[in-house]
Write an enzyme that holds these catalytic residues in place. Structure first.
Site, PDB file in Angstrom:
ATOM      1  N   LYS A   1      -3.117  41.050   1.409  1.00  0.00           N
ATOM      2  CA  LYS A   1      -4.198  42.015   1.628  1.00  0.00           C
ATOM      3  C   LYS A   1      -3.649  43.404   1.913  1.00  0.00           C
ATOM      4  CE  LYS A   1      -5.970  43.648   5.080  1.00  0.00           C
ATOM      5  NZ  LYS A   1      -6.479  43.969   6.431  1.00  0.00           N
TER       6      LYS A   1
ATOM      7  N   ASP B   1     -10.525  41.304   2.935  1.00  0.00           N
ATOM      8  CA  ASP B   1     -10.496  41.159   4.386  1.00  0.00           C
ATOM      9  C   ASP B   1     -11.687  40.303   4.800  1.00  0.00           C
ATOM     10  OD1 ASP B   1     -12.690  42.800   4.086  1.00  0.00           O
ATOM     11  OD2 ASP B   1     -12.039  44.295   5.550  1.00  0.00           O
TER      12      ASP B   1
END
Length: 204
Positions: free
Chosen positions: A115, A133
């Site tokens: 991420k 997220d």
């Protein structure tokens, strides 16, 4: 359904952009690492002080106890202080103080996972990708874009199949902001939501 989602996201979030403050490449990288399990608002307050005091070279030599005091508000600050100094050291020693533009190099840095690498690649180098997220994961599952048991990586893969590559960066940021401000984890604004007919929240 995707055309309706694009339409609503463009209406509600016409100018999506990363809400972490940064002026240098390493500032975004470190801010993103600090943002894990914290809010961008808190991180921005911390990094304002952090980057006034340190540049990348001095950060690589920073006293860890001093650093902990600065970043304490972000939570898990002991581990994040270690990550921050280690990242700075690696950038100075291996990349001439610059943030690499390849995923395989980014993900070797301490505290940097998929991420974080996606956030950096998207915002610094305009590489098409979709950082997943908690907000993006939640919205994707509520809208039926990913199954409820999907991992963040699987959510990302689903979104990449559903969304044209040229839209990944824009729509990914819109989904994040939609989740942060509208489709919240607690008390989502369902009564005002323009995607309520597409929502699968009650079946999750």
């Amino acid at each position: 359904m995707m055309s309706k989602i694009y339409e609503v996201l463009d209406l509600m979030i016409p100018s999506p952009k990363c809400e972490l403050n940064y002026s240098k490449d390493y500032e975004l990288l470190i801010a993103t690492v600090l943002s894990a399990h914290s809010t961008d608002k808190t991180v921005n307050k911390v990094t304002e002080e952090l980057f006034k005091k340190f540049d990348i070279k001095s950060l690589a030599k920073a006293d860890i106890e001093e650093l902990k005091k600065i970043i304490r508000p972000v939570g898990n600050f002991n581990k994040k202080a270690l990550y921050t100094i280690s990242i700075a050291q690696s950038l100075v020693q291996n990349y001439n103080g610059c943030v690499p533009n390849k995923r395989e190099y980014l993900e070797t840095l301490p505290g940097v996972g998929r991420k974080t690498a996606n956030v950096v690649l998207k915002n610094l180098y305009d590489v098409p990708c979709i950082p997943v997220d908690t907000h993006v994961e939640r919205v994707s599952k509520r809208l039926g874009l990913a199954p409820k048991e999907a991992t963040p990586k699987e959510v990302e893969e689903n979104l990449m199949k559903l969304i044209p590559k040229e839209k990944w960066n824009r729509v990914g940021e819109q989904l994040l902001l939609f989740g942060r401000y509208h489709c919240k984890s607690i008390k989502p604004e369902c009564t005002k939501c323009l995607l309520i007919k597409e929502c699968k929240k009650d079946s999750l």
